[in-house]
Design a protein around this motif. Structure first.
Motif, short mmCIF file in Angstrom:
data_model
loop_
_atom_site.label_atom_id
_atom_site.label_comp_id
_atom_site.label_asym_id
_atom_site.label_seq_id
_atom_site.Cartn_x
_atom_site.Cartn_y
_atom_site.Cartn_z
N MET A 94 18.59 4.81 24.96
CA MET A 94 17.38 5.38 24.37
C MET A 94 16.20 5.25 25.33
O MET A 94 15.40 6.18 25.50
CB MET A 94 17.01 4.63 23.08
CG MET A 94 17.50 5.27 21.81
SD MET A 94 16.85 4.38 20.38
CE MET A 94 15.66 5.57 19.79
N ALA A 95 16.10 4.08 25.93
CA ALA A 95 14.96 3.83 26.81
C ALA A 95 15.04 4.68 28.07
O ALA A 95 14.02 5.06 28.62
CB ALA A 95 14.91 2.35 27.19
N PRO A 101 10.32 2.02 33.77
CA PRO A 101 10.55 1.74 32.34
C PRO A 101 12.02 1.48 32.04
O PRO A 101 12.34 0.57 31.26
CB PRO A 101 10.05 3.01 31.64
CG PRO A 101 9.20 3.71 32.61
CD PRO A 101 9.59 3.28 33.99
N THR A 102 12.90 2.28 32.64
CA THR A 102 14.33 2.05 32.41
C THR A 102 14.73 0.66 32.87
O THR A 102 15.40 -0.09 32.15
CB THR A 102 15.17 3.10 33.16
OG1 THR A 102 14.78 4.39 32.72
CG2 THR A 102 16.64 2.89 32.93
N ARG A 153 8.36 8.22 26.66
CA ARG A 153 8.88 9.35 27.45
C ARG A 153 8.70 10.67 26.71
O ARG A 153 8.31 11.67 27.29
CB ARG A 153 10.36 9.13 27.73
CG ARG A 153 10.65 8.09 28.76
CD ARG A 153 12.11 8.18 29.19
NE ARG A 153 12.53 6.97 29.86
CZ ARG A 153 12.27 6.70 31.15
NH1 ARG A 153 11.58 7.57 31.85
NH2 ARG A 153 12.67 5.57 31.68
N LEU A 154 8.99 10.64 25.41
CA LEU A 154 8.89 11.88 24.62
C LEU A 154 7.46 12.41 24.66
O LEU A 154 7.23 13.61 24.80
CB LEU A 154 9.32 11.59 23.18
CG LEU A 154 9.20 12.80 22.24
CD1 LEU A 154 10.24 13.85 22.59
CD2 LEU A 154 9.36 12.38 20.79
N LEU A 155 6.51 11.50 24.52
CA LEU A 155 5.11 11.93 24.45
C LEU A 155 4.64 12.61 25.72
O LEU A 155 3.69 13.40 25.70
CB LEU A 155 4.22 10.71 24.15
CG LEU A 155 3.82 10.45 22.70
CD1 LEU A 155 2.68 11.36 22.31
CD2 LEU A 155 4.97 10.66 21.73
N THR A 156 5.29 12.30 26.86
CA THR A 156 4.86 12.95 28.09
C THR A 156 5.22 14.44 28.09
O THR A 156 4.71 15.19 28.91
CB THR A 156 5.53 12.32 29.33
OG1 THR A 156 6.94 12.46 29.21
CG2 THR A 156 5.18 10.85 29.46
#
Lengths: 478, 496
Positions: A124-125, A78-79, A258-261
């Motif tokens: 952010m990503a 993703p990054t 990412r946060l949701l993980t």
């Protein structure tokens, strides 16, 4: 610990970020030494930096998945994809704005601010830490306020103020949410959040999540942080509008993923995201129906697109397709949206009615507009079709079939306003006293960007299979 | 070979689109030439066709596209698709010939129709659901621009309605496809594999929902009652050749979807819901006929007879799903009739719409009350119109008779109460006779005086369509030999 620090402090892993940062600083410095109206050199600097960022990001495609700086920054698919898309999208923005910004007194500052904001989106990503997320939020937002206000028109001033107020407010929400999550887990790093939040009270975790998501929604242009997008898209210059509807979104959505993980199953985060997604696509679509300014229309369209992009985020961890489909859709959306804005920049026309007869006057631009708008609708064989197909599949697979139905209905509804723009393009131009005076002459740079974007939109759908393996990869630090 | 057939028109379209300096005449003749080559190529396919056994397809080509979601570029031909590929080639050739004197932007028009031809051929050749959807959607986009760009009257609004309505249907279809994909194991969008596996058998709720989504999409496209409301305005405001393609080919995409996708891939759900499909078919037959009877606008009348004629197809495929106690042969006859009806309706309705276009080109209206006694001023037009009207009402000797006779023989043998649909035939006969009488006979009246007789491009485009219908009516064997095994295979798949 010390040994770990030194091994972890891998600055080479952040090469794309550093190149973009260096580009921003160099552009700013060079701009201050150049005459006010002859700052073309800074454009070259910005283009070089962004191309360098993109190339160095692409070089990381085959790299190993790891985290650096004590697990706070992920070097993973993703990054890499976000870096690549953000750098390429910003590069296209700089090119499509070349005619609009070239020779204006604030050219170099504009490029520097764009690069800084893009850097914020990249961080952010990539970040795996709430505190860095907050910093990245500010880095992505503050240049944006200035960029929007740079237009110096009453509309731009109002839009800048609106964006600033909403950004500051939701930034505080983000900090508040981060504080709650930090206090519950005792740490801000995602791997520790993951461990620490499992036993935390679900209500408190949910409150913290809502806060952070509010901030992310502002950057993503999704409900409830969407109010600024249409005003800013209309009030700012075309290049800035193209930038702000595209680049921050990419960073924000990967950050949301990412946060949701980290959120434990005790909190129904999927439902929260799904509701936000449904609200975004529906509100964005319905508000876009009656717009007559194409920039505002695209502004609302981007709100609805944020809804579709949240769909795979709602099925984090429950569908193997979620991450690759999100990343693909992000790239697909970026190029389609930029293509449409490039047509706006090339023609210099903002009113829907002024596009009448474009098919005759500028067949190539009209063709690009058709391809890009149909791509935003999700018509095959364009790129966004593959994005929609895979996100819909991921959503259904992950158990939010109702949201997929809502998304499909919204897709059908969205056709209406995109067609409101397309229909006049192929109608013969009016003659007689009511005839529209021929618009400004064609601008070369944005026209070139438009054609490139149109080709990518078409080829991307056909070549999706080739790109797909590059999108499948594990998250670092999970 | 098959890919060449599918993509040759697209290649020609691109060439036409990027050469703005091309003289109009060259563009028109290039269009005719390409469609003629296409017709020859499809004829060669037909000649070389050998039925593959066991649900396979001939002229198969497969290239990986998006392997991770199990989608590939997979094309192939069997007895279901070959007649429709041939129909597509013939109707588009007819349109190209008809438009050979077109004055209104002929180059973009030719490019657009060639693009449309590729999308239609692609739907019939596709053996992958995503590929099918791709071409299906592109056909909608192409037709939108045909109606919006070359239509008349309230063309923009009609085109928009057409696009929105059928696009909504295509999204329902896409949801159904995703449902099939998620149910399959291993996951795939491949139509041949899905038909072999029938992945949703044994889960009636999910199967019913997926079938519901697919049926909604196909019913809008076909169109059946109550999803037909986009059709009359789209036809009324479309140019003549646009209407011919819309009714002749695009409506078949819906009915083709029934036999190609819904029946083989969801046999259990199809059997469970067969009675709903039968009822929708009967209502479409009767409603289409009665509303057509009430029309005063010739094109609207033809449009509603399409609802009626497609209703027979829906009725037949619905009856094919009624299992238990009835003999498979009757159901095979019904499906054979349905497939024949698709070809027959394509030929006849395309001819009807082209003739209606002639009226508008001469007199500027479709209003049947404005004409009378055309036979006296335009004898060739009158003869062709009378012939096509009789062909459409199902007179023996034409393809429509073969089709409708088989449909009724099959469905009444399977489900006796489907005889309720029989009055549809009477009403259709009455309305065509009435229309023929009003337009052609009596003293020359109103705008009929402006109707000059058919010119050679018109004669050469409409005539062959009718000739083919007549040929199928008299020598149905070559077509039936192709269609019957395919129909038997479909009945067997849906009955398992």
């Amino acid at each position: 610990m010390d040994a770990g620090m030194s091994m972890d402090a891998d600055f080479a892993a952040l090469l794309p970020e550093m190149i973009v940062l260096a580009g921003a600083i160099t552009a700013l410095l060079a701009g201050s030494f150049l005459p006010r109206t002859r700052q073309g050199l800074t454009r070259l600097i910005a283009i070089t930096a962004l191309a360098g960022g993109a190339v160095s990001a692409a070089a990381g495609l085959s790299g190993t998945v790891r985290t650096v700086f004590e697990g706070s920054f992920a070097i993973d698919t993703p990054t890499t994809v976000a870096r690549l898309v953000i750098c390429s999208a910003t590069l296209l923005v700089v090119c499509l704005g070349a005619d609009e910004l070239g020779g204006t007194p604030r050219e170099s500052e504009t490029y520097a601010l764009m690069l800084l904001s893009a850097l914020g989106a990249m961080v952010m990503a990539g970040t795996n830490d709430l505190l860095i997320l907050a910093v990245a939020y500010l880095l992505a937002s503050i240049p944006l306020y200035a960029l929007i206000g740079m237009g110096r028109s009453p509309g731009a001033a109002e839009a800048a103020l609106k964006t600033y107020l909403l950004g500051a407010f939701l930034g505080i929400a983000l900090l508040l949410g981060a504080t709650i999550l930090y206090s519950l887990a005792g740490a801000s790093a995602y791997d520790q959040l993951r461990a620490g939040l499992v036993d935390a009270p679900a209500g408190a975790v949910a409150a913290g999540l809502v806060g952070v998501l509010a901030g992310i929604a502002f950057k993503a242009g999704a409900v409830p942080g969407h109010f600024w997008v249409p005003d800013a898209a209309q009030g700012a210059g075309v290049a800035v509008a193209a930038f702000l509807t595209t680049v921050p979104k990419i960073g924000a959505l990967v950050a949301a993923y990412r946060l949701l993980t980290t959120i434990p199953v005790t909190v129904d985060a999927a439902l929260l995201i799904a509701v936000l997604a449904a609200a975004s696509m529906t509100i964005g679509n319905f508000a876009a129906f009656s717009q007559t300014d194409v920039r505002r229309l695209l502004g609302w369209s981007t709100v609805s697109q944020a809804g579709y992009l949240l769909l795979p985020v709602a099925v984090v961890g429950t569908s193997a397709l979620a991450l690759p489909s999100l990343l693909f859709y992000l790239g697909a959306y970026a190029v389609s949206n930029l293509g449409a804005f490039a047509v706006v920049a090339a023609t210099g026309e903002h009113e829907l009615g002024r596009y009448r007869g474009l098919g005759r006057r500028r067949p190539w631009l009209a063709g690009v507009l058709v391809v890009c708008l149909l791509s935003l609708v999700g018509t095959p064989p364009t790129v966004v079709f593959v994005g929609k197909l895979t996100t819909f599949t991921a959503g259904w697979d992950g158990g939010v079939a109702w949201l997929v139905v809502v998304a499909a209905l919204n897709t059908a509804a969205s056709l209406f306003y995109y067609l409101r723009w397309l229909a006049p393009v192929f109608r013969p131009a009016e003659r007689g006293p009511d005839a529209v005076a021929p618009g400004p002459t064609l601008r070369r740079w944005p026209a070139t960007v438009a054609v490139i974007a149109g080709i990518v939109v078409l080829m991307g759908g056909v070549g999706a299979g080739a790109a797909w393996p590059a999108l499948e990869g594990a998250l670092a630090g999970v | 070979m098959l890919s060449l057939v599918v993509f040759l028109p697209l290649a020609a379209a691109i060439v036409l689109a990027v050469l703005p300096q091309l003289p109009d005449a060259a563009a028109r003749w290039a269009w005719v030439a390409v469609t003629a080559v296409e017709a020859v190529l499809v004829a060669a396919l037909w000649a070389a066709f050998e039925a593959p056994g066991d649900g396979g397809v001939a002229f198969e080509e497969q290239v990986a596209w998006i392997p991770t979601v199990g989608s590939s570029y997979h094309v192939g031909v069997d007895g279901l698709s070959l007649p429709l590929l041939a129909l597509t080639a013939v109707v588009f050739l007819g349109c190209a010939v008809y438009a050979v004197r077109e004055q209104d932007r002929p180059r973009p028009q030719a490019a657009l129709f060639l693009f449309l031809q590729t999308s239609c051929l692609g739907v019939f050749a596709a053996q992958d659901l995503i590929l099918f959807f791709l071409f299906f959607d592109l056909s909608i986009v192409g037709m939108y621009f045909v109606i919006a760009g070359w239509g008349h009257g309230n063309a923009a609004a009609s085109a928009l309605k057409f696009f929105l309505y059928t696009f909504l249907g295509s999204l329902a279809l896409l949801l159904g496809f995703i449902g099939l994909y998620l149910a399959s194991e291993p996951r795939t969008f491949d139509m041949v594999e899905l038909a072999a596996a029938a992945p949703l058998d044994g889960s009636p709720v999910a199967g019913g929902l997926v079938l519901g989504a697919i049926l909604l999409g196909l019913a809008i496209k076909t169109p059946t009652f109550p999803f037909h409301t986009w059709l009359p305005p789209a036809h009324t405001d479309a140019p003549a050749i646009g209407s011919a393609v819309l009714a002749g080919i695009l409506l078949k995409l819906g009915t083709y979807g029934f036999v190609r996708i819904a029946m083989p891939m969801l046999p259990e759900a199809w059997r469970d819901w067969a009675w709903v499909i039968i009822v929708v078919g009967i209502v479409s037959v009767l409603y289409g006929a009665l509303v057509a009877l009430a029309q005063t606008d010739l094109k609207r009348m033809i449009a509603y007879t399409s609802v009626n004629h497609m209703g027979y197809v829906v009725l037949a495929v619905g009856a094919a799903g009624v299992a238990g106690g009835t003999d498979a042969q009757a159901r095979e006859v019904a499906v054979t009739g349905a497939l024949t009806q698709m070809v027959s309706h394509g030929l006849i309705t395309a001819a009807l719409f082209l003739l209606a276009g002639v009226l508008r080109a001469r007199a500027g209206t479709y209003d049947m009350g404005s004409f009378g006694g055309i036979a006296a001023v335009a004898p060739r037009f009158a003869v062709l119109f009378a012939v096509v009207a009789f062909a459409s009402l199902g007179l023996p000797g034409f393809s429509g008779f073969i089709a409708e006779f088989q449909i009724f023989a099959g469905v009444i043998g399977t489900v006796p109460w489907t005889a309720l649909a029989l009055p549809g035939i009477l009403v259709t006969a009455a309305l065509f006779l009435l229309a023929t009488q009003r337009l052609l006979t009596g003293p020359v009246r109103g705008k009929a005086a402006d109707v000059t007789d058919l010119r050679s491009p018109e004669l050469l485009s409409i005539g062959p369509l009718l000739l083919l219908s007549l040929l199928i009516g008299i020598f149905p064997r070559p077509l039936l030999d192709l269609v019957e095994p395919a129909a038997a295979a479909v009945v067997e798949l849906v009955g398992r």
